[in-house]
Design a protein around this motif. Structure first.
Motif, short mmCIF file in Angstrom:
data_model
loop_
_atom_site.label_atom_id
_atom_site.label_comp_id
_atom_site.label_asym_id
_atom_site.label_seq_id
_atom_site.Cartn_x
_atom_site.Cartn_y
_atom_site.Cartn_z
N MET A 81 0.86 -1.18 0.00
CA MET A 81 0.00 0.00 0.00
C MET A 81 0.90 1.23 0.00
O MET A 81 1.60 1.49 0.96
CB MET A 81 -0.92 -0.01 1.21
N ASN A 132 -5.68 -2.04 -3.88
CA ASN A 132 -6.15 -3.36 -3.47
C ASN A 132 -5.25 -4.43 -4.07
O ASN A 132 -5.44 -4.87 -5.19
CB ASN A 132 -7.60 -3.56 -3.92
N LEU A 156 -0.35 -3.41 5.08
CA LEU A 156 -1.46 -3.74 5.97
C LEU A 156 -1.07 -4.95 6.82
O LEU A 156 -0.61 -5.97 6.30
CB LEU A 156 -2.71 -4.07 5.15
N ILE A 170 -9.79 -4.78 2.55
CA ILE A 170 -9.09 -3.58 2.10
C ILE A 170 -10.08 -2.44 1.86
O ILE A 170 -9.85 -1.30 2.28
CB ILE A 170 -8.30 -3.87 0.81
N ASN A 176 -10.10 1.13 3.94
CA ASN A 176 -9.95 2.42 3.27
C ASN A 176 -10.99 3.44 3.73
O ASN A 176 -10.79 4.64 3.57
CB ASN A 176 -10.06 2.24 1.75
#
Length: 377
Positions: free
Chosen positions: A1, A9, A242, A271, A275
């Motif tokens: 990310m 994603n 993540l 994900i 977000n």
């Protein structure tokens, strides 16, 4: 990310390539044939300046030696290209929807030609009018020309969704002996072609196919190993930031049983959920996040679950699955109880076991995958 606001994603992009050159080459071949989006994402990851629609052959002809990753790609290309040129045909499209043999063979040839062109290989064209008088003879002559165009290469003809072609045979649009006989002859007598049939059903379920394809090798694709699934969850791409709490990872494994598509489906929804959260908690997935992502996964993956419900089991199978699903997560329903409800369903139970929808535990049956059970509740 890469962005603190909106991380991409990673579960819907190409996974990290295997470090071993040979295994990585096979991975590339799989992407080229079955996951063109993964191939495009892999190219973009190597160099954003590359044309994401380029094939291996086109890239080699361009001679673009930009970085070490490109060198690795070209080395792997030399493992693949002398062996196989992937030609992908989706039988759910034009070939199986044709009204007669001439239309079927014309559409098949056209799809083969289009797919080969994406790999930088030009195949001869086949005019539809030529096929009208004697379709299989002229198609065979066209294959002779294709073999000449392949030169020393071998074509991997991947026919996806072969069940759709079977439906056309059942409806009588095509003659079984002509179509399947042609396919058998292609497999046995044209060494320049390797044929791969892909589908969610087994050859054994289609007796007409089994009698023609007696010399094929069946490759069963099932669940990932737990270590592989953990890597897919926690490290789908390099430098994935993540993090998952240990109980969150365990819950994903419980819900998916390491099913590769379902792992990616559920984690993709995690994900999306992260977000939408405050940046202070965005980079840590918790057990609550996993549970919250389940309804969205069932909705966004509806086509997958609907295919199981509508195309892989009959009405009795659906009733059995709903009956077991109603008992709750992890429930095992005794065989005696189910046979009282469905006394003439022995064949259906065998099919559900074969499809890996249920499993036999002691003297009862339960769902193999919790997410699939949730769909049938």
């Amino acid at each position: 990310m890469t962005s603190p606001q909106l991380p991409p994603n990673a579960y819907t992009n190409a996974p990290q390539q295997h470090p071993n050159l040979i295994l990585g080459s096979l991975q590339l071949l799989f992407w080229l044939v079955f996951r063109p989006s993964a191939w495009r994402n892999h190219l973009e990851r190597i160099d954003p300046a590359l044309d994401s629609d380029s094939s291996l052959i086109i890239l080699l002809r361009q001679g673009r030696w930009r970085n070490l990753s490109l060198w690795r790609l070209f080395i792997q290309a030399y493992f693949i290209l002398p062996i196989l040129i992937p030609i992908f045909v989706d039988l759910q499209g034009a070939p199986s929807s044709a009204s007669d043999h001439a239309g079927f063979l014309y559409n098949l040839a056209r799809e083969m030609e289009k797919s080969a062109k994406k790999q930088g290989v030009t195949l001869p064209s086949l005019a539809r009018e030529v096929l009208k008088s004697d379709p299989f003879t002229y198609f065979s002559e066209w294959l002779d020309k294709v073999e000449q165009a392949l030169e020393q290469n071998t074509a991997l003809l991947a026919l996806d969704e072969f069940e759709v072609l079977d439906n056309a045979l059942v409806k009588g649009r095509f003659d079984e002996q002509d179509v399947l006989g042609m396919l058998r002859h292609l497999i046995q007598h044209r060494p320049r072609f390797k044929v791969l049939l892909a589908g969610s059903h087994t050859i054994e379920e289609y007796q007409r196919w089994a009698s023609y394809l007696i010399n094929v090798q069946v490759v069963h694709i099932s669940y990932l190993k737990e270590a592989e699934a953990r890597q897919l969850i926690e490290r789908p791409v390099k430098d994935f930031t993540l993090r998952y709490e240990p109980n969150a990872v365990e819950r994903v494994l419980q819900l998916t049983r390491c099913h590769p598509f379902l792992v990616q489906l559920l984690c993709a929804e995690i994900i999306v959920l992260k977000n939408e959260q405050d940046p202070s908690i965005r980079r840590l997935a918790t057990l609550a996040d996993v549970e919250a992502a389940i309804p969205e996964a069932l909705q966004s993956g509806g086509f997958f679950f609907a295919d199981i419900q509508n195309n892989q089991v009959d009405a009795t199978g659906q009733a059995i699955l709903r009956s077991i699903a109603a008992q709750g997560e992890g429930a095992i329903v005794s065989r005696q109880t189910l046979l009282q409800q469905f006394p003439d369903a022995d064949i259906t139970f065998k099919l559900l076991l074969q499809r890996e929808l249920i499993e036999e535990v002691d003297d009862g049956y339960g769902f193999q995958v919790e997410l699939i059970r949730r769909w049938f509740v």
